[in-house]
Design a protein around this motif. Structure first.
Motif, PDB file in Angstrom:
ATOM      1  N   GLU A   1      -4.637  -2.210  -9.178  1.00 53.78           N
ATOM      2  CA  GLU A   1      -3.803  -3.307  -9.659  1.00 53.78           C
ATOM      3  C   GLU A   1      -2.373  -2.829  -9.928  1.00 53.78           C
ATOM      4  O   GLU A   1      -1.402  -3.540  -9.679  1.00 53.78           O
ATOM      5  CB  GLU A   1      -4.407  -3.914 -10.935  1.00 53.78           C
ATOM      6  N   GLU A   2      -2.256  -1.603 -10.432  1.00 56.26           N
ATOM      7  CA  GLU A   2      -0.931  -1.043 -10.694  1.00 56.26           C
ATOM      8  C   GLU A   2      -0.147  -0.868  -9.390  1.00 56.26           C
ATOM      9  O   GLU A   2       1.051  -1.161  -9.330  1.00 56.26           O
ATOM     10  CB  GLU A   2      -1.075   0.306 -11.401  1.00 56.26           C
ATOM     11  N   GLN A   3      -0.842  -0.389  -8.349  1.00 57.59           N
ATOM     12  CA  GLN A   3      -0.181  -0.217  -7.053  1.00 57.59           C
ATOM     13  C   GLN A   3       0.212  -1.564  -6.451  1.00 57.59           C
ATOM     14  O   GLN A   3       1.270  -1.692  -5.838  1.00 57.59           O
ATOM     15  CB  GLN A   3      -1.095   0.540  -6.097  1.00 57.59           C
ATOM     16  N   LYS A   4      -0.627  -2.558  -6.623  1.00 62.16           N
ATOM     17  CA  LYS A   4      -0.308  -3.883  -6.094  1.00 62.16           C
ATOM     18  C   LYS A   4       0.971  -4.422  -6.732  1.00 62.16           C
ATOM     19  O   LYS A   4       1.817  -5.016  -6.058  1.00 62.16           O
ATOM     20  CB  LYS A   4      -1.468  -4.849  -6.344  1.00 62.16           C
ATOM     21  N   LYS A   5       1.104  -4.220  -8.039  1.00 57.99           N
ATOM     22  CA  LYS A   5       2.323  -4.669  -8.721  1.00 57.99           C
ATOM     23  C   LYS A   5       3.529  -3.859  -8.260  1.00 57.99           C
ATOM     24  O   LYS A   5       4.606  -4.407  -8.045  1.00 57.99           O
ATOM     25  CB  LYS A   5       2.146  -4.542 -10.232  1.00 57.99           C
ATOM     26  N   LEU A   6       3.334  -2.551  -8.113  1.00 60.76           N
ATOM     27  CA  LEU A   6       4.426  -1.681  -7.695  1.00 60.76           C
ATOM     28  C   LEU A   6       4.926  -2.046  -6.306  1.00 60.76           C
ATOM     29  O   LEU A   6       6.122  -2.041  -6.035  1.00 60.76           O
ATOM     30  CB  LEU A   6       3.963  -0.221  -7.717  1.00 60.76           C
ATOM     31  N   TYR A   7       3.985  -2.394  -5.404  1.00 58.93           N
ATOM     32  CA  TYR A   7       4.352  -2.689  -4.024  1.00 58.93           C
ATOM     33  C   TYR A   7       4.623  -4.171  -3.770  1.00 58.93           C
ATOM     34  O   TYR A   7       4.883  -4.578  -2.645  1.00 58.93           O
ATOM     35  CB  TYR A   7       3.226  -2.249  -3.077  1.00 58.93           C
ATOM     36  N   GLY A   8       4.561  -4.980  -4.840  1.00 61.20           N
ATOM     37  CA  GLY A   8       4.785  -6.412  -4.655  1.00 61.20           C
ATOM     38  C   GLY A   8       3.704  -7.043  -3.795  1.00 61.20           C
ATOM     39  O   GLY A   8       3.984  -7.852  -2.921  1.00 61.20           O
ATOM     40  N   ALA A   9       2.458  -6.683  -4.068  1.00 58.81           N
ATOM     41  CA  ALA A   9       1.340  -7.111  -3.220  1.00 58.81           C
ATOM     42  C   ALA A   9       0.267  -7.816  -4.032  1.00 58.81           C
ATOM     43  O   ALA A   9      -0.919  -7.591  -3.858  1.00 58.81           O
ATOM     44  CB  ALA A   9       0.736  -5.889  -2.523  1.00 58.81           C
ATOM     45  N   THR A  10       0.669  -8.681  -4.934  1.00 62.67           N
ATOM     46  CA  THR A  10      -0.300  -9.274  -5.853  1.00 62.67           C
ATOM     47  C   THR A  10      -0.885 -10.590  -5.373  1.00 62.67           C
ATOM     48  O   THR A  10      -1.928 -11.007  -5.838  1.00 62.67           O
ATOM     49  CB  THR A  10       0.366  -9.521  -7.221  1.00 62.67           C
ATOM     50  N   ASN A  11      -0.246 -11.273  -4.429  1.00 65.57           N
ATOM     51  CA  ASN A  11      -0.668 -12.631  -4.103  1.00 65.57           C
ATOM     52  C   ASN A  11      -1.530 -12.768  -2.854  1.00 65.57           C
ATOM     53  O   ASN A  11      -2.345 -13.672  -2.757  1.00 65.57           O
ATOM     54  CB  ASN A  11       0.571 -13.520  -3.935  1.00 65.57           C
ATOM     55  N   ALA A  12      -1.324 -11.887  -1.881  1.00 65.09           N
ATOM     56  CA  ALA A  12      -2.026 -12.051  -0.605  1.00 65.09           C
ATOM     57  C   ALA A  12      -3.457 -11.576  -0.681  1.00 65.09           C
ATOM     58  O   ALA A  12      -3.799 -10.647  -1.385  1.00 65.09           O
ATOM     59  CB  ALA A  12      -1.283 -11.285   0.483  1.00 65.09           C
ATOM     60  N   GLU A  13      -4.322 -12.262   0.057  1.00 65.15           N
ATOM     61  CA  GLU A  13      -5.718 -11.867   0.171  1.00 65.15           C
ATOM     62  C   GLU A  13      -6.030 -11.628   1.638  1.00 65.15           C
ATOM     63  O   GLU A  13      -5.356 -12.119   2.530  1.00 65.15           O
ATOM     64  CB  GLU A  13      -6.641 -12.950  -0.392  1.00 65.15           C
ATOM     65  N   GLY A  14      -7.107 -10.851   1.875  1.00 65.05           N
ATOM     66  CA  GLY A  14      -7.476 -10.580   3.252  1.00 65.05           C
ATOM     67  C   GLY A  14      -6.533  -9.577   3.870  1.00 65.05           C
ATOM     68  O   GLY A  14      -5.897  -8.787   3.203  1.00 65.05           O
ATOM     69  N   ALA A  15      -6.436  -9.620   5.202  1.00 68.72           N
ATOM     70  CA  ALA A  15      -5.583  -8.668   5.915  1.00 68.72           C
ATOM     71  C   ALA A  15      -4.847  -9.368   7.036  1.00 68.72           C
ATOM     72  O   ALA A  15      -5.408 -10.201   7.748  1.00 68.72           O
ATOM     73  CB  ALA A  15      -6.444  -7.528   6.471  1.00 68.72           C
ATOM     74  N   ARG A  16      -3.571  -9.024   7.171  1.00 72.82           N
ATOM     75  CA  ARG A  16      -2.771  -9.528   8.274  1.00 72.82           C
ATOM     76  C   ARG A  16      -1.964  -8.372   8.831  1.00 72.82           C
ATOM     77  O   ARG A  16      -1.952  -7.277   8.265  1.00 72.82           O
ATOM     78  CB  ARG A  16      -1.849 -10.668   7.791  1.00 72.82           C
ATOM     79  N   THR A  17      -1.263  -8.620   9.903  1.00 73.75           N
ATOM     80  CA  THR A  17      -0.447  -7.570  10.500  1.00 73.75           C
ATOM     81  C   THR A  17       1.024  -7.855  10.235  1.00 73.75           C
ATOM     82  O   THR A  17       1.541  -8.890  10.614  1.00 73.75           O
ATOM     83  CB  THR A  17      -0.692  -7.487  12.016  1.00 73.75           C
ATOM     84  N   ASP A  18       1.678  -6.916   9.584  1.00 73.55           N
ATOM     85  CA  ASP A  18       3.106  -7.046   9.341  1.00 73.55           C
ATOM     86  C   ASP A  18       3.913  -6.565  10.536  1.00 73.55           C
ATOM     87  O   ASP A  18       5.068  -6.935  10.706  1.00 73.55           O
ATOM     88  CB  ASP A  18       3.504  -6.247   8.093  1.00 73.55           C
ATOM     89  N   SER A  19       3.332  -5.690  11.330  1.00 79.11           N
ATOM     90  CA  SER A  19       4.030  -5.186  12.514  1.00 79.11           C
ATOM     91  C   SER A  19       3.044  -4.933  13.646  1.00 79.11           C
ATOM     92  O   SER A  19       1.932  -4.441  13.417  1.00 79.11           O
ATOM     93  CB  SER A  19       4.797  -3.898  12.189  1.00 79.11           C
ATOM     94  N   ILE A  20       3.462  -5.284  14.850  1.00 86.16           N
ATOM     95  CA  ILE A  20       2.655  -5.065  16.056  1.00 86.16           C
ATOM     96  C   ILE A  20       3.585  -4.424  17.082  1.00 86.16           C
ATOM     97  O   ILE A  20       4.556  -5.039  17.519  1.00 86.16           O
ATOM     98  CB  ILE A  20       2.076  -6.381  16.611  1.00 86.16           C
ATOM     99  N   ILE A  21       3.287  -3.202  17.444  1.00 91.29           N
ATOM    100  CA  ILE A  21       4.177  -2.456  18.332  1.00 91.29           C
ATOM    101  C   ILE A  21       3.394  -1.913  19.520  1.00 91.29           C
ATOM    102  O   ILE A  21       2.352  -1.264  19.347  1.00 91.29           O
ATOM    103  CB  ILE A  21       4.862  -1.297  17.582  1.00 91.29           C
ATOM    104  N   LEU A  22       3.905  -2.178  20.705  1.00 92.17           N
ATOM    105  CA  LEU A  22       3.329  -1.660  21.938  1.00 92.17           C
ATOM    106  C   LEU A  22       4.019  -0.336  22.270  1.00 92.17           C
ATOM    107  O   LEU A  22       5.246  -0.272  22.328  1.00 92.17           O
ATOM    108  CB  LEU A  22       3.534  -2.670  23.072  1.00 92.17           C
ATOM    109  N   VAL A  23       3.234   0.710  22.443  1.00 91.64           N
ATOM    110  CA  VAL A  23       3.774   2.042  22.764  1.00 91.64           C
ATOM    111  C   VAL A  23       3.345   2.409  24.181  1.00 91.64           C
ATOM    112  O   VAL A  23       2.156   2.411  24.492  1.00 91.64           O
ATOM    113  CB  VAL A  23       3.266   3.104  21.769  1.00 91.64           C
ATOM    114  N   HIS A  24       4.318   2.702  25.033  1.00 90.21           N
ATOM    115  CA  HIS A  24       4.019   3.096  26.420  1.00 90.21           C
ATOM    116  C   HIS A  24       4.465   4.531  26.649  1.00 90.21           C
ATOM    117  O   HIS A  24       5.619   4.889  26.408  1.00 90.21           O
ATOM    118  CB  HIS A  24       4.739   2.182  27.411  1.00 90.21           C
TER     119      HIS A  24
END
Length: 390
Positions: free
Chosen positions: A134-157
């Motif tokens: 819970e402390e890390q969630k507050k520190l990282y501003g991650a208190t509201n979202a649930e589940g998992a999503r992708t913040d970045s999608i990068i194709l590497v060739h």
């Protein structure tokens, strides 16, 4: 008969009689001939004990040289042991980290694109809160979202032909078909079906076969940065975003874990929205790899291990992704950070495309299709075709 040795007038000078010895034996190189050819006077005056008789003053049995030689051998042995121990440590650290990495099934079932030239990987930044306190969630501003999503999608060739590596951002709001579902934002594929469905969606949208999958979790971003003592980032403008937990001023600076995480997450303060965030994500990853591969990290044992351990706890790999493939991804990122690779976003025609899923990003179909064809054929690229949105 003349004795073998007889003293002369000087206590330290001797006459050595070699007349009855076979030719070539018993003669000293320092002997001096007397009245006939077979008699020599050997002068031993003022010579140190143990002298070879050649004037050098140190013979093979010189007691003074033995400790020096022994000390030299011990020093050489110690250096050799230290070098071997350091090499063993350099190998053990990544191997140990590799065994602690989480694995997921990322290989789609059914028909997949045919193999092209070169190798393609998918690099994902997930905002999963799994494992955060819970402390890390507050520190990282991650208190509201649930589940998992992708913040970045990068194709590497990674090229097979010696061409520069490519890293291409696919904005998370890209509006594309999702296999088994209708069109939606590309990051919805991760929410619907995890890594396997996301890989299938990317393959379907690009026509490129994805060989390896690498995901770094939400908390992993921050811990990796802190293990490196921060990363150097040039912030393009003032950024204040309570949701991302940042208040950054414009300019080049060293960001700690929470600030670096907020830097790659925020889009409310960026006039280019998701496209601006994609640029910052590539900038951040390149900065991380540059710092990770620097002598200040690799040659300092505790920093080297701290970085490796942080990476292992923050990473998730596809079950079929090998260590060599993971290294290839990191090397590609490093090449880009050194200016030896190409970093860009897929061509965009409309960054604010209205859909039932909300404001989305519409690719420039013609330019994107041509880009992916060139990647599949492993053609050399000096730039990615730009669309209206980038």
């Amino acid at each position: 008969m003349t004795p073998p040795e007889s003293r002369t007038g000087d206590d330290d000078a001797y006459v050595v009689d070699t007349r009855r010895q076979p030719s070539g034996r018993g003669r000293s190189s320092s002997a001096t001939a007397t009245s006939h050819d077979d008699a020599y006077v050997v002068d031993t005056r003022n010579r140190p004990a143990g002298s070879r008789g050649d004037g050098s003053g140190a013979g093979p049995t010189d007691p003074a040289r033995r400790p020096r030689r022994r000390k030299g051998r011990l020093i050489a042995l110690l250096i050799g042991v230290l070098v071997l121990a350091w090499l063993a440590f350099m190998v053990w650290v990544p191997y140990n980290a590799w065994t602690n990495i989480t694995r997921v099934d990322s290989a789609p079932s059914g028909d997949r694109p045919t193999d092209g030239k070169g190798t393609n990987f998918l690099l994902i930044g997930s905002d999963s809160r799994q494992g955060l306190t819970e402390e890390q969630k507050k520190l990282y501003g991650a208190t509201n979202a649930e589940g998992a999503r992708t913040d970045s999608i990068i194709l590497v060739h990674v090229s097979d032909s010696g061409n520069k590596p490519l890293i291409i951002s696919l904005p998370r709001d890209s509006y594309v078909p999702i296999p088994g579902y209708k069109k939606n934002k590309i990051n919805a594929a991760y929410t619907f079906g995890g890594p396997k469905l996301l890989v299938a969606t990317v393959e379907n949208a690009t026509g490129l076969p994805i060989k390896g999958y690498l995901e770094i979790g939400f908390g992993g971003f921050a811990s990796v940065v802190d293990s490196l003592g921060g990363v150097d980032i040039c912030v393009p403008f003032n950024m204040k975003d309570p949701e991302a937990g940042i208040d950054l001023k414009k300019g080049c600076q060293t960001l700690n874990g929470p600030n670096a995480l907020g830097f790659v997450r925020t889009r409310h303060t960026d006039p280019r929205g998701d496209l601006g965030r994609a640029d910052r994500q590539r900038q951040f990853l390149s900065a991380v790899m540059k710092k990770a591969m620097s002598p200040s990290t690799v040659l300092v044992p505790w920093k080297y291990r701290s970085f490796a351990d942080s990476m292992s706890h923050g990473l998730t790999l596809g079950q079929d992704t090998t260590m060599g493939e993971a290294i290839a991804i990191f090397q590609a990122m490093r090449s880009v950070s050194n200016g030896d690779g190409l970093s860009a976003t897929v061509p965009i025609s409309d960054p604010n495309y209205t859909t039932y899923a909300g404001s989305s990003v519409k690719w420039d179909s013609a330019k994107a299709t041509e880009l992916f064809r060139m990647i599949k054929d492993d053609e050399s690229l000096t730039a990615v075709p730009k669309g209206a949105g980038n």
